[in-house]
Design a protein around this motif. Structure first.
Motif, mmCIF file in Angstrom:
data_model
loop_
_atom_site.group_PDB
_atom_site.id
_atom_site.type_symbol
_atom_site.label_atom_id
_atom_site.label_comp_id
_atom_site.label_asym_id
_atom_site.label_seq_id
_atom_site.Cartn_x
_atom_site.Cartn_y
_atom_site.Cartn_z
ATOM 1 N N PRO A 26 27.054 26.486 68.113
ATOM 2 C CA PRO A 26 28.097 25.666 68.753
ATOM 3 C C PRO A 26 29.468 25.844 68.101
ATOM 4 O O PRO A 26 30.491 25.914 68.805
ATOM 5 C CB PRO A 26 27.564 24.245 68.590
ATOM 6 N N GLY A 27 29.515 25.934 66.779
ATOM 7 C CA GLY A 27 30.792 26.137 66.100
ATOM 8 C C GLY A 27 31.364 27.515 66.368
ATOM 9 O O GLY A 27 32.582 27.679 66.524
ATOM 10 N N LEU A 28 30.493 28.517 66.431
ATOM 11 C CA LEU A 28 30.941 29.875 66.710
ATOM 12 C C LEU A 28 31.441 30.020 68.147
ATOM 13 O O LEU A 28 32.237 30.925 68.435
ATOM 14 C CB LEU A 28 29.791 30.861 66.469
ATOM 15 N N ARG A 29 30.975 29.138 69.038
ATOM 16 C CA ARG A 29 31.369 29.191 70.449
ATOM 17 C C ARG A 29 32.619 28.354 70.741
ATOM 18 O O ARG A 29 33.180 28.433 71.835
ATOM 19 C CB ARG A 29 30.197 28.728 71.323
ATOM 20 N N GLU A 30 33.054 27.549 69.809
ATOM 21 C CA GLU A 30 34.254 26.723 70.015
ATOM 22 C C GLU A 30 35.411 27.598 70.485
ATOM 23 O O GLU A 30 35.616 28.707 69.994
ATOM 24 C CB GLU A 30 34.645 26.026 68.715
ATOM 25 N N ASP A 31 36.193 27.083 71.428
ATOM 26 C CA ASP A 31 37.272 27.866 72.032
ATOM 27 C C ASP A 31 38.231 28.449 70.992
ATOM 28 O O ASP A 31 38.739 29.559 71.155
ATOM 29 C CB ASP A 31 38.065 27.005 73.019
ATOM 30 N N THR A 32 38.472 27.700 69.942
ATOM 31 C CA THR A 32 39.440 28.146 68.933
ATOM 32 C C THR A 32 38.820 29.022 67.845
ATOM 33 O O THR A 32 39.539 29.568 67.012
ATOM 34 C CB THR A 32 40.104 26.928 68.263
ATOM 35 N N ALA A 33 37.493 29.164 67.860
ATOM 36 C CA ALA A 33 36.825 29.972 66.832
ATOM 37 C C ALA A 33 37.141 31.453 67.047
ATOM 38 O O ALA A 33 37.264 31.911 68.191
ATOM 39 C CB ALA A 33 35.318 29.750 66.891
ATOM 40 N N PRO A 34 37.262 32.229 65.989
ATOM 41 C CA PRO A 34 37.567 33.662 66.137
ATOM 42 C C PRO A 34 36.433 34.454 66.784
ATOM 43 O O PRO A 34 36.594 35.628 67.094
ATOM 44 C CB PRO A 34 37.805 34.123 64.698
ATOM 45 N N THR A 35 35.291 33.790 67.019
ATOM 46 C CA THR A 35 34.124 34.463 67.617
ATOM 47 C C THR A 35 33.778 33.913 69.007
ATOM 48 O O THR A 35 32.761 34.293 69.579
ATOM 49 C CB THR A 35 32.902 34.265 66.707
ATOM 50 N N SER A 36 34.595 33.014 69.533
ATOM 51 C CA SER A 36 34.197 32.240 70.714
ATOM 52 C C SER A 36 33.750 33.104 71.895
ATOM 53 O O SER A 36 32.730 32.823 72.534
ATOM 54 C CB SER A 36 35.320 31.295 71.146
ATOM 55 N N LEU A 37 34.477 34.176 72.213
ATOM 56 C CA LEU A 37 34.135 34.978 73.389
ATOM 57 C C LEU A 37 32.797 35.698 73.234
ATOM 58 O O LEU A 37 32.138 36.003 74.236
ATOM 59 C CB LEU A 37 35.245 35.989 73.678
ATOM 60 N N LEU A 38 32.387 35.963 72.009
ATOM 61 C CA LEU A 38 31.097 36.618 71.804
ATOM 62 C C LEU A 38 29.934 35.724 72.203
ATOM 63 O O LEU A 38 28.817 36.212 72.410
ATOM 64 C CB LEU A 38 30.946 37.044 70.338
ATOM 65 N N PHE A 39 30.188 34.441 72.322
ATOM 66 C CA PHE A 39 29.125 33.482 72.652
ATOM 67 C C PHE A 39 29.309 32.881 74.045
ATOM 68 O O PHE A 39 28.704 31.870 74.363
ATOM 69 C CB PHE A 39 29.056 32.403 71.573
ATOM 70 N N LYS A 40 30.120 33.557 74.870
ATOM 71 C CA LYS A 40 30.292 33.176 76.262
ATOM 72 C C LYS A 40 29.596 34.225 77.132
ATOM 73 O O LYS A 40 29.846 35.426 76.984
ATOM 74 C CB LYS A 40 31.769 33.108 76.635
ATOM 75 N N PRO A 41 28.712 33.825 78.047
ATOM 76 C CA PRO A 41 27.967 34.795 78.857
ATOM 77 C C PRO A 41 28.844 35.824 79.573
ATOM 78 O O PRO A 41 28.513 37.018 79.594
ATOM 79 C CB PRO A 41 27.208 33.908 79.854
ATOM 80 N N ALA A 42 29.962 35.403 80.153
ATOM 81 C CA ALA A 42 30.799 36.340 80.905
ATOM 82 C C ALA A 42 31.326 37.459 80.015
ATOM 83 O O ALA A 42 31.285 38.646 80.378
ATOM 84 C CB ALA A 42 31.958 35.594 81.563
ATOM 85 N N SER A 43 31.813 37.102 78.831
ATOM 86 C CA SER A 43 32.364 38.126 77.944
ATOM 87 C C SER A 43 31.267 38.927 77.257
ATOM 88 O O SER A 43 31.488 40.079 76.850
ATOM 89 C CB SER A 43 33.302 37.493 76.910
ATOM 90 N N GLN A 44 30.070 38.374 77.126
ATOM 91 C CA GLN A 44 28.943 39.164 76.621
ATOM 92 C C GLN A 44 28.653 40.329 77.573
ATOM 93 O O GLN A 44 28.414 41.456 77.140
ATOM 94 C CB GLN A 44 27.700 38.282 76.469
ATOM 95 N N LEU A 45 28.699 40.044 78.875
ATOM 96 C CA LEU A 45 28.472 41.108 79.857
ATOM 97 C C LEU A 45 29.595 42.135 79.821
ATOM 98 O O LEU A 45 29.355 43.341 79.972
ATOM 99 C CB LEU A 45 28.334 40.507 81.259
ATOM 100 N N ALA A 46 30.828 41.664 79.624
ATOM 101 C CA ALA A 46 31.960 42.593 79.522
ATOM 102 C C ALA A 46 31.789 43.511 78.313
ATOM 103 O O ALA A 46 32.076 44.717 78.383
ATOM 104 C CB ALA A 46 33.267 41.817 79.427
ATOM 105 N N LEU A 47 31.318 42.965 77.207
ATOM 106 C CA LEU A 47 31.092 43.762 76.005
ATOM 107 C C LEU A 47 30.027 44.821 76.259
ATOM 108 O O LEU A 47 30.200 45.997 75.896
ATOM 109 C CB LEU A 47 30.677 42.861 74.839
ATOM 110 N N ILE A 48 28.919 44.428 76.871
ATOM 111 C CA ILE A 48 27.850 45.381 77.152
ATOM 112 C C ILE A 48 28.350 46.472 78.092
ATOM 113 O O ILE A 48 28.082 47.671 77.891
ATOM 114 C CB ILE A 48 26.622 44.656 77.741
ATOM 115 N N ASP A 49 29.093 46.080 79.118
ATOM 116 C CA ASP A 49 29.668 47.047 80.054
ATOM 117 C C ASP A 49 30.546 48.051 79.310
ATOM 118 O O ASP A 49 30.449 49.271 79.509
ATOM 119 C CB ASP A 49 30.470 46.303 81.120
ATOM 120 N N ALA A 50 31.404 47.550 78.425
ATOM 121 C CA ALA A 50 32.317 48.422 77.676
ATOM 122 C C ALA A 50 31.549 49.373 76.761
ATOM 123 O O ALA A 50 31.860 50.570 76.688
ATOM 124 C CB ALA A 50 33.300 47.580 76.871
ATOM 125 N N LEU A 51 30.549 48.865 76.064
ATOM 126 C CA LEU A 51 29.772 49.700 75.154
ATOM 127 C C LEU A 51 29.047 50.814 75.906
ATOM 128 O O LEU A 51 28.940 51.943 75.422
ATOM 129 C CB LEU A 51 28.767 48.841 74.382
#
Length: 445
Positions: A298-323
Motif C-alpha cells: 500500500p505504501g509503495l502504491r501511494e500516488d506520491t511514492a517514487p514506485t507508485s506506477l509500478l503497482f498500478k495495473p495499467a502501468s504494469q501492462l505498459a511496462l510489459i508491453d515496452a519490455l
C-alpha cells in the motif's frame, strides 16, 4: 394437430409455467424466433420485447462453442405459447398404479397439449439461432453433426396479455447476472489465455502465493479488476490475463478463446509467460521488496511514492508491453533481463513526476487506464530503456506523440522551424543521449 410435450407444471406468482426437455431438432422445427414473425413486427412487439440478435456474437462465440465443445451446456430457453390453446394432463389422470411415495409429486408431472398458435422464443434467441446455424451447416465442428440429437431445457409460458409478456421478458433480461471478466478467467476451460493466467498463480510460478510469517499471502486479486489503496496484492488476475495476451502476441501467437489449446501448447505458452514475469519480479527492486513483505505494498502504491506506477495495473501492462518491444530488432534487440535492468534505472515511477503527465496521468492527477494511455506510456518506456538502440526516426515518432499528449501543437512548431509555439525535449533516457527538440527539427528537415 396438437403439439404434445412431456413436462413438469409449476407456478411462480401468478404465472403458470411448464418445464420440459426437447431435442434440438424438435425445438428448431416447432419453435420460432420473434424476428421471423411478421405479425410481431406489425404489432410492434419485436421492437418492444426482443433485442435485435447480435449476429457477430452468434457467429464468433456461440456457434464455435456449441459445435466444438463436447461439454457444451446452457440454461433453459424460455418459450412463449403465442395464441395457442394449452391443456395440461397430469399422469394421475391416466396412470392407475402410482406408488404412495410418488402421489404427492405426480399431479405436477404430465403432458402439455398445445393446439394452434405458435411457439416463440421469449428468452434465449441467441442460443436458438446458434443451434439453427449449426443445423443448417453454417459451421463445421466435431459435434456439429450430432447437435440436433442433443436435448435442451425449455420453459413454456402461455401468452396471457402483451403487458404481462413484456414484463416477463424485461424481468428475465434485466435481472440476469452477466458473469464478470474475472469469473470468466477463473472458470474458462477453453480460453488458453485464461488457463495460462491461472497457472501463473500456481505453486512454483512467479505469481504464486507467498508465505509471510507462516501465513499464505496472495499476490494477485482474482475477485476484482481493481486494487484498493489498502490492498496488499501486487496485481489483478485481469492484468495477468492481459499480460498473457501481450506476451503470446509478441511471440506471434493468437488464441481463439473458444478453442482450448492442446496440453503441450498450454505448457509452452505458460513457459513463455513465465520467462517474462519472472525477470520482472526478480529484477525490479521495488517488486523484490514487495514480495518479501507484501504489507509494504500500500505504501509503495501511494500516488506520491517514487514506485507508485509500478503497482498500478495499467502501468504494469505498459511496462510489459515496452519490455517486449525492446526485444525486437527494430526497438532495441535487448534480452528481457537486460531490458529489466535498464528499466530499474528509471529515476521515478511516481504519479507526481512531470514526465508522466498527459502520458498515463490525467490532468486531475489520476491514472488513465485506457488503451491509448497504456500505449503512450509503453512508447515512452521503450525510449527510456533503449534510446541508444533506436533509430532517429523511431525516436522522432515517440517525441511527437509525447508532445501531442501534453497539449503541444507539434505540426505548427515544425512548420515554423521552431519559431512558433512550444514543445519539449523527451526525458533523459537511462542509456544514450536525450532526444531534444533540436533533434526533432533535424529529423524533420
Amino acid at each position: 394437430m396438437a403439439t404434445l410435450i412431456p413436462a413438469i407444471k409449476g407456478k411462480l406468482g401468478n404465472t403458470t409455467f411448464y418445464e420440459a426437455t426437447m431435442r434440438v431438432s424438435d425445438l428448431l422445427s416447432s419453435v420460432t424466433p420473434p424476428s421471423d414473425l411478421d405479425e410481431w413486427a406489425n404489432m410492434g412487439l419485436e421492437e418492444k420485447m426482443q433485442r435485435e440478435p447480435d449476429m457477430n456474437r452468434i457467429r464468433d462465440k456461440l456457434v464455435p462453442y456449441l459445435a466444438n465443445n463436447g461439454d457444451r451446456f446452457f440454461g433453459s430457453i424460455v418459450v412463449l405459447i403465442w395464441q395457442g390453446s394449452v391443456d395440461f394432463e397430469p399422469v394421475t389422470e391416466f396412470a392407475t398404479k402410482i406408488p404412495a411415495a410418488y402421489k404427492g409429486a405426480a399431479p405436477k408431472m404430465g403432458f402439455v397439449s398445445i393446439d394452434g398458435g405458435k411457439l416463440v422464443v421469449l428468452d434465449g434467441q441467441h442460443r436458438y439461432l446458434a443451434l439453427r446455424d449449426i443445423r443448417d451447416g453454417k459451421h463445421v465442428g466435431d459435434g456439429a453433426n450430432n447437435i440436433v440429437n442433443d436435448e435442451v431445457c425449455v420453459i413454456l409460458i402461455e401468452h396471457e396479455s402483451d403487458m404481462k409478456t413484456r414484463r416477463i421478458f424485461n424481468t428475465v433480461n434485466r435481472y440476469a447476472k452477466v458473469t464478470s471478466r474475472g469469473d470468466n478467467i477463473i472458470t474458462s476451460e477453453d480460453d488458453g489465455a485464461a488457463i495460462v493466467a491461472r497457472r501463473m498463480l500456481s505453486a512454483d510460478q512467479p505469481l504464486a502465493d507467498r508465505a509471510v510469517n507462516g501465513k499464505p499471502v496472495s499476490l494477485v486479486n482474482w475477485k476484482s479488476n481493481t486494487l484498493t489503496k489498502r490492498s496488499t496484492q501486487l496485481t489483478t488476475l485481469s492484468t495477468v490475463y492481459d499480460s498473457v495476451e501481450l506476451i503470446l502476441d509478441a511471440n506471434g501467437i493468437k488464441l481463439d478463446p473458444a478453442t482450448r489449446p492442446t496440453d503441450n501448447e498450454i505448457e509452452t505458452h505458460q513457459e513463455m509467460v513465465k520467462t517474462v514475469w519472472e525477470p520482472i519480479l526478480e529484477g525490479m527492486p521495488a517488486f523484490g521488496g514487495a514480495l518479501a513483505d507484501p504489507s509494504t505494498i500500500p505504501g509503495l502504491r501511494e500516488d506520491t511514492a517514487p514506485t507508485s506506477l509500478l503497482f498500478k495495473p495499467a502501468s504494469q501492462l505498459a511496462l510489459i508491453d515496452a519490455l517486449l518491444r525492446t526485444g525486437t530488432s527494430e526497438q532495441g534487440k535487448l534480452k528481457i533481463k537486460e531490458a529489466v535492468v535498464r528499466a530499474a534505472k528509471i529515476p521515478t515511477w511516481s504519479m507526481d513526476a512531470d514526465m508522466w503527465r498527459g502520458i498515463i496521468i490525467k490532468q486531475n492527477g489520476t491514472i488513465d487506464a485506457g488503451r491509448d494511455a497504456k500505449r503512450r506510456m509503453a512508447d515512452l518506456l521503450v525510449y527510456l530503456i533503449a534510446s541508444d538502440r533506436l533509430s532517429p526516426a523511431l525516436k522522432f515518432g515517440i517525441w511527437k506523440r509525447f508532445n501531442i499528449a501534453r497539449g503541444h501543437d507539434v505540426d505548427e512548431w515544425l512548420e515554423s522551424d521552431g519559431e512558433d509555439g512550444l514543445v519539449e525535449d523527451l526525458p533523459t533516457p537511462v542509456e544514450g543521449d536525450t532526444f531534444t527538440k533540436e533533434d526533432a527539427l533535424a529529423n524533420n528537415a
